[in-house]
Structure formats: structure tokens, C-alpha cells
Design a protein around this motif. Structure first.
Motif, PDB file in Angstrom:
ATOM      1  N   MET A   1       0.094  -1.371  -0.069  1.00 57.91           N
ATOM      2  CA  MET A   1       0.231  -0.127  -0.384  1.00 57.91           C
ATOM      3  C   MET A   1       1.286   1.203   0.108  1.00 57.91           C
ATOM      4  N   ASN A   2       0.720   2.072  -0.150  1.00 55.25           N
ATOM      5  CA  ASN A   2       1.648   3.364  -0.975  1.00 55.25           C
ATOM      6  C   ASN A   2       0.662   4.496   0.008  1.00 55.25           C
ATOM      7  N   ASN A   3       1.717   5.085   0.819  1.00 55.89           N
ATOM      8  CA  ASN A   3       1.427   6.275   2.041  1.00 55.89           C
ATOM      9  C   ASN A   3       1.404   7.528   0.738  1.00 55.89           C
ATOM     10  N   ILE A   4       0.003   7.466  -0.008  1.00 57.66           N
ATOM     11  CA  ILE A   4       0.072   8.640  -0.831  1.00 57.66           C
ATOM     12  C   ILE A   4      -0.448   9.242  -0.076  1.00 57.66           C
ATOM     13  N   ASN A   6      -2.474  14.117  -0.081  1.00 57.04           N
ATOM     14  CA  ASN A   6      -2.786  14.922  -0.831  1.00 57.04           C
ATOM     15  C   ASN A   6      -3.518  15.959   0.107  1.00 57.04           C
ATOM     16  N   GLN A   7      -3.366  17.324  -0.515  1.00 56.49           N
ATOM     17  CA  GLN A   7      -3.779  17.231   0.492  1.00 56.49           C
ATOM     18  C   GLN A   7      -6.113  18.211  -0.637  1.00 56.49           C
ATOM     19  N   THR A   8      -6.716  18.186   0.607  1.00 53.77           N
ATOM     20  CA  THR A   8      -8.394  18.616  -0.211  1.00 53.77           C
ATOM     21  C   THR A   8      -8.919  18.719   0.961  1.00 53.77           C
ATOM     22  N   ARG A   9     -10.536  19.671   1.024  1.00 54.21           N
ATOM     23  CA  ARG A   9     -10.442  20.500   2.024  1.00 54.21           C
ATOM     24  C   ARG A   9     -11.626  19.749   1.843  1.00 54.21           C
ATOM     25  N   ILE A  21     -12.105  12.830  -3.926  1.00 55.29           N
ATOM     26  CA  ILE A  21     -10.487  12.016  -3.584  1.00 55.29           C
ATOM     27  C   ILE A  21     -10.173  12.836  -4.913  1.00 55.29           C
ATOM     28  N   PRO A  22      -8.761  12.546  -5.372  1.00 56.11           N
ATOM     29  CA  PRO A  22      -8.861  12.790  -6.307  1.00 56.11           C
ATOM     30  C   PRO A  22      -8.239  11.616  -7.542  1.00 56.11           C
ATOM     31  N   SER A  23      -8.550  11.884  -8.249  1.00 53.51           N
ATOM     32  CA  SER A  23      -9.417  11.348  -9.543  1.00 53.51           C
ATOM     33  C   SER A  23      -7.844   9.891  -9.868  1.00 53.51           C
ATOM     34  N   TYR A  24      -6.610  10.374  -9.568  1.00 52.61           N
ATOM     35  CA  TYR A  24      -5.938   9.179  -9.526  1.00 52.61           C
ATOM     36  C   TYR A  24      -5.606   8.234  -8.682  1.00 52.61           C
ATOM     37  N   ILE A  25      -6.613   9.094  -7.484  1.00 53.67           N
ATOM     38  CA  ILE A  25      -6.065   7.431  -6.427  1.00 53.67           C
ATOM     39  C   ILE A  25      -7.693   7.580  -6.799  1.00 53.67           C
ATOM     40  N   LEU A  29      -7.586   2.262  -6.876  1.00 54.57           N
ATOM     41  CA  LEU A  29      -8.014   2.102  -6.024  1.00 54.57           C
ATOM     42  C   LEU A  29      -9.487   1.118  -6.411  1.00 54.57           C
ATOM     43  N   GLY A  30      -9.386   1.499  -7.531  1.00 64.15           N
ATOM     44  CA  GLY A  30     -10.314   1.519  -8.862  1.00 64.15           C
ATOM     45  C   GLY A  30     -11.833   1.208  -8.370  1.00 64.15           C
TER      46      GLY A  30
END
Length: 87
Positions: A1-4, A6-9, A21-25, A29-30
Motif C-alpha cells: 500500500m502506498n502512503n499517498i 494529498n491535500q483536500t478540503r 478524492i483525487p482521480s488518480y487515487i 483503487l478501482g
């Protein structure tokens, strides 16, 4: 598991609070649109865990199966040995 990281609000949405939730995440995760998630608190952090849809019928399991043309009869897998689904 990657420790990604990312900042969000968190923003107000009706009577609830939502975040993006960012699109790459989502892709990694599918996840799907309207994906069911459990929400838990662990070590003072919000943890979102996807709920995997469990098939309810054998046709759900093989919905995307493409016939390879290798067989012209049923395959005998032997007698039941454990936690097979009762069809």
C-alpha cells in the motif's frame, strides 16, 4: 500500500460535509461512481474503506467471461470439499 499524501478540503453540502478524492487515487483503487465505503476513525484519522460488492448469483461471477472455445461440455471439478456456494 502506498502512503499517498494529498491535500483536500471539507466543504458544506446540504446537511453534510463532503470532500473530493483525487482521480488518480480513485483510479489506483478501482473505485466507481457511487461506490459504497465504510467510514471509521483510527488513530484520530478518518479512514474510508471500499465495500466490495459480493456476487449474489453465479451469473454475476461470470458476467464478463468470454468463451475461449476450448470446451464443448461441462468440466467436472470433482466433489464438493468446503465452502462452495450452494447453487
Amino acid at each position: 500500500m502506498n502512503n499517498i499524501k494529498n491535500q483536500t478540503r471539507i466543504i458544506q453540502w446540504g446537511n453534510s460535509m463532503v470532500t473530493e478524492i483525487p482521480s488518480y487515487i480513485v483510479k489506483q483503487l478501482g473505485l466507481e461512481d457511487k461506490q459504497a465505503l465504510t467510514v471509521t476513525i483510527q488513530n484520530n484519522s478518518i479512514v474510508l474503506t471500499p465495500i466490495k460488492k459480493q456476487p449474489t448469483h453465479i451469473h454475476d461471477i461470470f458476467a464478463d467471461w468470454q468463451d475461449d472455445g476450448q470446451r464443448d461440455h461441462e468440466v467436472d471439478w470433482g466433489k464438493e470439499e468446503g465452502n462452495e456456494w450452494p447453487w
